[in-house]
Design a protein around this motif. Structure first.
Motif, mmCIF file in Angstrom:
data_model
loop_
_atom_site.group_PDB
_atom_site.id
_atom_site.type_symbol
_atom_site.label_atom_id
_atom_site.label_comp_id
_atom_site.label_asym_id
_atom_site.label_seq_id
_atom_site.Cartn_x
_atom_site.Cartn_y
_atom_site.Cartn_z
ATOM 1 N N ARG A 157 -8.288 -1.552 4.054
ATOM 2 C CA ARG A 157 -6.839 -1.392 4.206
ATOM 3 C C ARG A 157 -6.109 -2.642 4.682
ATOM 4 N NH1 ARG A 157 -5.710 3.950 7.513
ATOM 5 N NH2 ARG A 157 -3.579 3.434 6.914
ATOM 6 N N THR A 200 0.614 -1.625 11.586
ATOM 7 C CA THR A 200 0.494 -1.707 10.125
ATOM 8 C C THR A 200 -0.140 -0.470 9.499
ATOM 9 O OG1 THR A 200 0.289 -4.099 10.282
ATOM 10 C CG2 THR A 200 -0.516 -3.093 8.258
ATOM 11 N N SER A 251 0.288 2.569 10.177
ATOM 12 C CA SER A 251 1.203 3.724 10.137
ATOM 13 C C SER A 251 2.499 3.294 9.476
ATOM 14 C CB SER A 251 1.494 4.230 11.553
ATOM 15 O OG SER A 251 0.337 4.746 12.136
ATOM 16 N N ARG A 252 3.086 4.224 8.731
ATOM 17 C CA ARG A 252 4.325 3.906 8.013
ATOM 18 C C ARG A 252 5.346 5.024 8.207
ATOM 19 N NH1 ARG A 252 2.264 -0.248 5.858
ATOM 20 N NH2 ARG A 252 0.756 -0.525 4.243
ATOM 21 N N GLY A 253 6.569 4.706 7.886
ATOM 22 C CA GLY A 253 7.633 5.708 7.839
ATOM 23 C C GLY A 253 7.814 6.472 9.147
ATOM 24 N N ARG A 313 5.828 8.479 10.707
ATOM 25 C CA ARG A 313 4.688 8.382 11.638
ATOM 26 C C ARG A 313 4.814 7.150 12.525
ATOM 27 N NH1 ARG A 313 -0.658 10.306 8.179
ATOM 28 N NH2 ARG A 313 0.016 12.473 7.968
ATOM 29 N N ARG A 314 5.210 6.065 11.929
ATOM 30 C CA ARG A 314 5.380 4.830 12.705
ATOM 31 C C ARG A 314 6.517 4.980 13.718
ATOM 32 N NH1 ARG A 314 4.762 -1.193 10.534
ATOM 33 N NH2 ARG A 314 5.368 -2.289 12.415
ATOM 34 N N THR A 315 7.603 5.612 13.300
ATOM 35 C CA THR A 315 8.729 5.856 14.215
ATOM 36 C C THR A 315 8.265 6.662 15.415
ATOM 37 O OG1 THR A 315 10.289 5.785 12.375
ATOM 38 C CG2 THR A 315 11.038 6.883 14.384
#
Length: 197
Positions: free
Chosen positions: A75, A112, A114-116, A118-120
């Motif tokens: 990843r 990095t 986590s996105r969107g 989930r990251r928030t």
């Protein structure tokens, strides 16, 4: 016994020095994208991994640590190396946390993985103070999406940086534990450690 698997402590020390030199050379040449090491803790062995941006992964032993390293290689970058010295500060801060000498991590983190939404959620979790808890519903409200209670739970369940990004501080609205990536005994231990301080 094969020379590849030294049993003599001096051979092990030589091997450690060689690994250290390899890690230093790789970093100097820009060939080290992800460094990792393992540490012992009251919740079992933990794998720590970092990128040049910061700590990117904390993994519990039941997650299959070899599999975690392989996942990081796929990843993030195939340039992954066991380079314990790169994680000395993180290891020290975790040790201080578990000995109740530290209530806040002072580490750069790399979110990095986590996105969107989930990251928030993970960014918000870092603001929940030591010894404090919030419900999944409260977290959803704080991140601007009060109806996203299950999505908050999902973000906690996939948190790549447990303990450092304190998803263990999120409980059900009725005060019960809910789930936890490291298992409920680990969540209970972390919460009781923080309450005792």
């Amino acid at each position: 016994m094969s020379a590849l698997f030294p049993t003599d402590p001096t051979d092990a020390a030589s091997l450690d020095r060689l690994r250290g030199r390899l890690a230093d050379d790789a970093a100097r040449e820009g060939l080290l994208d992800v460094a990792y090491r393992q540490v012992d803790s009251p919740v079992g062995p933990l794998l720590l991994a970092t990128t040049p941006r910061g700590l990117v992964r904390v993994a519990y032993s039941f997650e299959d640590l070899d599999g975690v390293v392989e996942d990081l290689a796929q990843r993030l970058s195939p340039r992954v190396l066991h380079a314990p010295a790169r994680l000395d500060d993180a290891a020290r801060q975790l040790e201080e946390y578990f000995s109740r000498a530290r209530t806040r991590f002072d580490l750069a983190v790399d979110l990095t993985l986590s996105r969107g939404f989930r990251r928030t959620v993970l960014e918000y979790l870092r603001t929940i103070g030591y010894g404090e808890t919030e419900s999944y519903a409260e977290v959803a409200g704080h991140v601007g999406n009060p109806g996203a209670v299950r999505a908050v739970g999902s973000a906690c369940a996939t948190n790549p940086l447990p303990i450092v990004v304190p998803c263990h501080r999120v409980l059900r609205s009725d005060g019960t534990l809910g789930g936890y990536l490291g298992g409920l005994p680990a969540k209970e231990l972390l919460l009781s450690l923080e309450r005792a301080a």
